[in-house]
Design a protein around this motif. Structure first.
Motif, PDB file in Angstrom:
ATOM      1  N   ASP A 151       0.833  -1.196   0.000  1.00  0.00           N
ATOM      2  CA  ASP A 151       0.000   0.000   0.000  1.00  0.00           C
ATOM      3  C   ASP A 151       0.871   1.249   0.000  1.00  0.00           C
ATOM      4  O   ASP A 151       1.891   1.314   0.695  1.00  0.00           O
ATOM      5  N   SER A 152       0.456   2.255  -0.774  1.00  0.00           N
ATOM      6  CA  SER A 152       1.276   3.454  -0.938  1.00  0.00           C
ATOM      7  C   SER A 152       1.507   4.187   0.381  1.00  0.00           C
ATOM      8  O   SER A 152       2.558   4.811   0.571  1.00  0.00           O
ATOM      9  N   THR A 157       5.383   5.909   4.405  1.00  0.00           N
ATOM     10  CA  THR A 157       5.809   5.955   5.803  1.00  0.00           C
ATOM     11  C   THR A 157       7.236   5.442   5.956  1.00  0.00           C
ATOM     12  O   THR A 157       8.040   6.018   6.703  1.00  0.00           O
ATOM     13  N   LEU A 158       7.565   4.362   5.239  1.00  0.00           N
ATOM     14  CA  LEU A 158       8.927   3.820   5.303  1.00  0.00           C
ATOM     15  C   LEU A 158       9.938   4.811   4.747  1.00  0.00           C
ATOM     16  O   LEU A 158      10.959   5.104   5.397  1.00  0.00           O
ATOM     17  N   ASP A 223       6.429  -1.699  15.324  1.00  0.00           N
ATOM     18  CA  ASP A 223       5.722  -1.433  16.583  1.00  0.00           C
ATOM     19  C   ASP A 223       4.450  -0.635  16.345  1.00  0.00           C
ATOM     20  O   ASP A 223       3.515  -0.679  17.158  1.00  0.00           O
ATOM     21  N   ARG A 224       4.408   0.117  15.253  1.00  0.00           N
ATOM     22  CA  ARG A 224       3.212   0.886  14.904  1.00  0.00           C
ATOM     23  C   ARG A 224       2.219   0.064  14.090  1.00  0.00           C
ATOM     24  O   ARG A 224       1.205   0.566  13.619  1.00  0.00           O
ATOM     25  N   GLY A 225       2.526  -1.232  13.908  1.00  0.00           N
ATOM     26  CA  GLY A 225       1.613  -2.126  13.204  1.00  0.00           C
ATOM     27  C   GLY A 225       1.812  -2.188  11.709  1.00  0.00           C
ATOM     28  O   GLY A 225       0.966  -2.736  10.993  1.00  0.00           O
ATOM     29  N   LEU A 226       2.923  -1.648  11.194  1.00  0.00           N
ATOM     30  CA  LEU A 226       3.186  -1.685   9.761  1.00  0.00           C
ATOM     31  C   LEU A 226       4.025  -2.915   9.435  1.00  0.00           C
ATOM     32  O   LEU A 226       5.190  -3.024   9.844  1.00  0.00           O
TER      33      LEU A 226
END
Length: 333
Positions: A151-152, A157-158, A223-226
């Protein structure tokens, strides 16, 4: 400021959020933004919108008429066309500037360009300069495949996390971030007074710190669920002479042109891929840091897009820190 929409000289006209018409005379510069820090109220147009940058754009008179320069993060539009980030463009009578839902019309009655011999406005001379730099390029491996199946928002985010951390590291080692090119970060260290080992060492330390930061970046994101694999990157380091100047319409666009920069991008694409070392450098860079760093000889290598071969070196192990050069009697003179 006046609600009267007629004037004899150049001016900007707009309506505020309450529909009240305003006009501001353009005698030198007018700043547009959410805050316009340190600018007199009579010299700025405030647009209280969250997508408007604190210092968003500036409109100025020039010897050729009037121009606008974009300073924003979210963009400025002229006649419904987005300006390139950091770009400047000439304005014509009746042009409409848009930001944060606000439309600002420029009026340029009876404005004629000044002759080149006129000293009405002093121009800054831009002179190309030959300098020596050490370039550092950090490139994400497998980014195209990752982007294709992810997903974009996760991809963004990365990359944002990597760019932010890597830029902080470059600044901590007195380097300059020049560009974010797709999935790569390009930074440089300018040598003063000839080639200097300390600048090449600073670039190497920045690369090492960036490498060590990758697992922490990955941990924070997971840790943020990604959900994502541990990013793999390659680093290229080169040293050589380049020409430094500006060109094009982007007044903020610093231009660095030189073969060593092209080579740095090529080496970053080979590191941790066709070559086992994550940090790869040219022989010139290696000659400046080999007295301080444990290096491995990668031999003569073909580099895509270049004729002949390049003698490449890699860092044999990844020390957490490099001792800064000082009164070391083994330091090359």
């Amino acid at each position: 400021m006046s609600s009267d929409t007629t004037t004899r000289g150049p001016n900007l006209q707009w309506q505020d959020e309450n529909g009240v018409a305003h006009r501001l005379s353009l005698t030198d510069k007018i700043f547009l933004g959410r805050v316009c820090r340190g600018i007199e109220r009579e010299k700025c147009i405030l647009v209280p919108h969250p997508r408007v940058s604190r210092d968003h754009a500036v409109v100025r008179l020039t010897r050729h008429g009037a121009e606008i320069t974009d300073l924003s993060k979210n963009g400025t539009w002229v006649n419904a066309v987005r300006m390139a980030p950091g770009a400047s463009r000439q304005l014509q009578d009746g042009d409409v500037i848009s930001l944060g839902g606000r439309s600002i019309r420029i009026s340029l009655p009876n404005l004629t360009p000044q002759p080149e011999s006129d000293n009405w406005m002093e121009q800054t001379a831009i002179i190309p300069t030959a300098v020596c730099i050490t370039s550092l390029v950090a490139d994400v491996r497998g980014f195209s495949a990752f982007s294709q199946k992810t997903d974009s928002t996760v991809v963004y985010t990365l990359i944002e996390a990597i760019f932010s951390r890597f830029s902080t590291i470059v600044s901590a080692h007195q380097g300059t971030v020049k560009d974010y090119a797709g999935d790569a970060v390009f930074a440089f260290w300018e040598h003063t007074g000839g080639l200097a080992p300390e600048h090449a060492l600073s670039a190497c330390q920045a690369a090492i710190d960036q490498l060590h930061s990758v697992p922490e970046i990955h941990r924070q994101l997971t840790d943020r669920g990604l959900a994502m694999p541990l990013p793999v990157l390659g680093w290229g380091l080169t040293t050589g002479q380049i020409t430094l100047s500006h060109y094009g319409s982007r007044s903020a666009g610093l231009a660095l042109v030189g073969d060593c920069i092209n080579l740095a991008f090529r080496l970053s694409s080979m590191a941790n891929k066709t070559l086992s070392a994550p940090i790869v450098m040219c022989r010139q860079t290696a000659s400046l840091v080999e007295w301080k760093l444990p290096l491995m000889d990668l031999g003569e290598q073909e580099v895509r897009g270049r004729s002949g071969k390049e003698h490449l070196m890699g860092i044999h192990m990844m020390p957490e820190r490099i001792d800064r050069p000082g009164h070391d009697h083994n330091q090359p003179q």
